[in-house]
Scaffold this active site. Structure first.
Site, PDB file in Angstrom:
ATOM      1  N   HIS A 304       2.954   2.127  -0.745  1.00  0.00           N
ATOM      2  CA  HIS A 304       3.465   2.050   0.626  1.00  0.00           C
ATOM      3  C   HIS A 304       3.195   3.389   1.305  1.00  0.00           C
ATOM      4  O   HIS A 304       3.651   4.425   0.851  1.00  0.00           O
ATOM      5  CB  HIS A 304       4.977   1.756   0.575  1.00  0.00           C
ATOM      6  CG  HIS A 304       5.603   1.550   1.911  1.00  0.00           C
ATOM      7  ND1 HIS A 304       5.892   0.304   2.415  1.00  0.00           N
ATOM      8  CD2 HIS A 304       6.013   2.431   2.849  1.00  0.00           C
ATOM      9  CE1 HIS A 304       6.459   0.428   3.599  1.00  0.00           C
ATOM     10  NE2 HIS A 304       6.536   1.704   3.895  1.00  0.00           N
ATOM     11  N   HIS A 347      14.450   6.782  -0.016  1.00  0.00           N
ATOM     12  CA  HIS A 347      13.875   7.997   0.558  1.00  0.00           C
ATOM     13  C   HIS A 347      14.946   9.008   0.930  1.00  0.00           C
ATOM     14  O   HIS A 347      16.041   8.653   1.359  1.00  0.00           O
ATOM     15  CB  HIS A 347      13.094   7.595   1.825  1.00  0.00           C
ATOM     16  CG  HIS A 347      12.314   8.698   2.454  1.00  0.00           C
ATOM     17  ND1 HIS A 347      11.469   9.526   1.760  1.00  0.00           N
ATOM     18  CD2 HIS A 347      12.242   9.102   3.750  1.00  0.00           C
ATOM     19  CE1 HIS A 347      10.917  10.377   2.590  1.00  0.00           C
ATOM     20  NE2 HIS A 347      11.375  10.146   3.800  1.00  0.00           N
ATOM     21  N   GLU A 353      16.102  10.895  11.130  1.00  0.00           N
ATOM     22  CA  GLU A 353      15.460   9.655  11.552  1.00  0.00           C
ATOM     23  C   GLU A 353      16.433   8.797  12.357  1.00  0.00           C
ATOM     24  O   GLU A 353      17.442   8.318  11.832  1.00  0.00           O
ATOM     25  CB  GLU A 353      14.959   8.871  10.340  1.00  0.00           C
ATOM     26  CG  GLU A 353      13.940   9.624   9.495  1.00  0.00           C
ATOM     27  CD  GLU A 353      13.487   8.844   8.268  1.00  0.00           C
ATOM     28  OE1 GLU A 353      13.952   7.692   8.097  1.00  0.00           O
ATOM     29  OE2 GLU A 353      12.685   9.365   7.488  1.00  0.00           O
ATOM     30  N   HIS A 377      19.765   8.441  10.216  1.00  0.00           N
ATOM     31  CA  HIS A 377      19.780   8.936   8.849  1.00  0.00           C
ATOM     32  C   HIS A 377      19.544  10.443   8.918  1.00  0.00           C
ATOM     33  O   HIS A 377      18.422  10.889   9.164  1.00  0.00           O
ATOM     34  CB  HIS A 377      18.706   8.234   8.006  1.00  0.00           C
ATOM     35  CG  HIS A 377      18.914   6.756   7.904  1.00  0.00           C
ATOM     36  ND1 HIS A 377      17.871   5.859   7.866  1.00  0.00           N
ATOM     37  CD2 HIS A 377      20.056   6.028   7.852  1.00  0.00           C
ATOM     38  CE1 HIS A 377      18.361   4.629   7.777  1.00  0.00           C
ATOM     39  NE2 HIS A 377      19.680   4.709   7.770  1.00  0.00           N
ATOM     40  N   HIS A 383      18.406   6.908   2.106  1.00  0.00           N
ATOM     41  CA  HIS A 383      18.398   5.616   2.776  1.00  0.00           C
ATOM     42  C   HIS A 383      17.260   4.774   2.228  1.00  0.00           C
ATOM     43  O   HIS A 383      16.460   5.241   1.425  1.00  0.00           O
ATOM     44  CB  HIS A 383      18.280   5.782   4.294  1.00  0.00           C
ATOM     45  CG  HIS A 383      17.126   6.647   4.721  1.00  0.00           C
ATOM     46  ND1 HIS A 383      17.166   8.019   4.704  1.00  0.00           N
ATOM     47  CD2 HIS A 383      15.891   6.325   5.187  1.00  0.00           C
ATOM     48  CE1 HIS A 383      16.018   8.519   5.139  1.00  0.00           C
ATOM     49  NE2 HIS A 383      15.231   7.496   5.435  1.00  0.00           N
TER      50      HIS A 383
END
Length: 449
Positions: A304, A347, A353, A377, A383
């Site tokens: 990803h 992460h 964010e 976040h 998260h």
């Protein structure tokens, strides 16, 4: 999407030259400030960078207008504001409202339910309906940003606003915005964004309830991210950015101009419309972009990719490769990664964010994260996908699949640590952390394929 109503010029950062078709030849030939401008106009320069900024970074435009901007009354402070957390109170004295104070910096993951529309009993225009959710830094030092939501139901009547602190990146979520600017007119609908830079006056008309998000930056201007090994094409293409063609109105009437200066609102009055620019040329002008034009780049093998591949615009800091703010979208796309957990991975990030949702549902948070709401976040707070998303994606058949059809999420990402405003407590979802509480342990000393 809203392109056909008004005339636009294509390109990002171009040196444009445009005049209202009603006044051919309004642009002076050969120099910026002739002794007498055509049609008896006044020449006025608007500088978005220091005079001495390097040529490739220098931003300014010359405006040829019916009256210069300096023809107005003195500024007076605006102390009244609406209270979004209790609309029924109507206009209040901002200096006396504790809810506009900043919270103590909080590392908890936060999520807000959709922010409300004004009640029908109140007429709230775009400027009155701007509410700060979170911020970091200080506009007096030209370093930082603020994140706002706007919620309004009335058009600005004989009124314009400008931001002396920085640039606005406006993301409509519900309802179209019909915008007059000094440079011309634009229509901006959900699925598009509108950037209006520091100092540019604009006025917003709406048809009923309208809501969206605003990213305000107090440093550099937004620019396209470098493409590196992607090559010449991909992400947001310059040709898809639209800048208005010159348009003017010659109205002799009382006009209120509201300016944002060091995070406070000030107002002045003038006896004519500020949208009296008959012609202009330069590379400092507002623009819009249709997010459906974004050319997504993604993996075709395994793993990803970091969300930076979805960056539309960036406002860089002095630290190379690190942004004061990035504007990132998660558009509809194909997912084809093999042997890979496809949703966003778990992460912890040195960046903060802030996410918003324009429509649909977000792939990693299908419950609780709704259009018109938001999440934050903070830096280094963990998260990632909730339990249901993890369990489903871990056992899904990895065939090519569409992601995000009929949905559009975005992220404001910053290297700074954000503080939220006290009024946002009312709309916070206190159980947000519980979306991860049911994650099970799958560890075994036996290898699991």
């Amino acid at each position: 999407m809203g392109e056909s109503k008004y005339l636009y010029q294509r390109g990002f950062g171009n040196e444009f030259a445009t005049e209202d078709p009603r006044c051919p030849g309004a642009l002076p030939a050969g120099q910026n400030t002739p002794q007498k401008c055509p049609y008896g106009l006044y020449a006025e320069q608007l500088s978005g960078t220091a005079f001495t900024a390097p040529r490739k970074e220098n931003q300014r435009s010359w405006l040829y207008r019916i009256l210069p901007s300096v023809v107005h009354s003195s500024y007076t402070p605006i102390l009244e504001t609406y209270s979004i957390s209790d609309w029924s109170k109507g206009l209040q004295n901002r200096s006396a409202i504790d809810e506009f104070a900043e919270e103590t910096p909080d590392p908890n993951q936060m999520r807000w339910s959709p922010f409300p529309f004004p009640p029908s009993s109140l007429n709230v225009d775009f400027q009155q309906g701007i509410f700060t959710v979170s911020k970091a830094g200080d506009p007096s030092t030209r370093c930082g940003l603020a994140i706002h939501v706007y919620s309004c139901n009335s058009s600005m009547q004989n009124k314009a606003l400008y931001n002396a602190d920085g640039d606005y990146l406006i993301v409509p979520q519900h309802g179209a915005l019909d915008v007059k600017t000094e440079f011309g007119r634009l229509t901006v609908v959900p699925g598009e964004i509108f950037i209006v830079q520091q100092g540019i006056k604009f006025s917003v008309s709406v048809d009923g309830n309208s809501r969206g998000y605003i990213l305000e930056t107090w440093g550099d201007h937004f620019q396209l991210p470098d493409l590196g090994p992607i090559g010449a094409n991909g992400l947001a293409n310059p040709r898809d950015f639209l800048t208005p063609v010159a348009w003017y109105e010659d109205i002799a009437s009382s006009y209120t101009i509201v300016g944002k200066f060091q995070e406070n609102w000030w107002s002045l009055v003038q006896d004519h419309s500020p949208f009296d620019v008959v012609a202009w040329h330069g590379n400092y002008a507002p623009y819009k972009y249709d997010l459906s034009c974004f050319m997504a780049i993604n993996t075709v093998s395994y793993d990803h990719c970091d969300p930076s591949i979805f960056t539309v615009l960036t406002c860089p800091s002095n630290k190379k490769g690190t942004a004061i703010a990035d504007f990132v979208i998660f558009p509809p796309r194909w997912s084809v990664a093999e042997k890979t957990f496809r949703p966003p991975y778990y992460h912890r990030n040195c960046m903060s964010e802030f996410m918003g949702l324009i429509r649909g549902t977000y792939e990693a948070k299908e419950e609780g994260f709704a259009p018109g709401g938001a999440s934050l976040h903070p830096a280094m707070s963990a998260h990632g996908p909730d339990r249901a998303c993890f369990e489903q994606a871990s056992s899904a058949e990895l065939v090519p699949a569409r992601v995000g059809d009929d949905a559009l999420a975005f992220m404001f990402e910053t290297s700074l640590v954000m503080k939220t405003m006290k009024w946002t407590r009312k709309f916070q979802q206190p159980d947000y952390i519980k979306c991860w509480s049911g994650i099970s342990k799958h560890f075994s000393q036996l290898k699991i394929n």
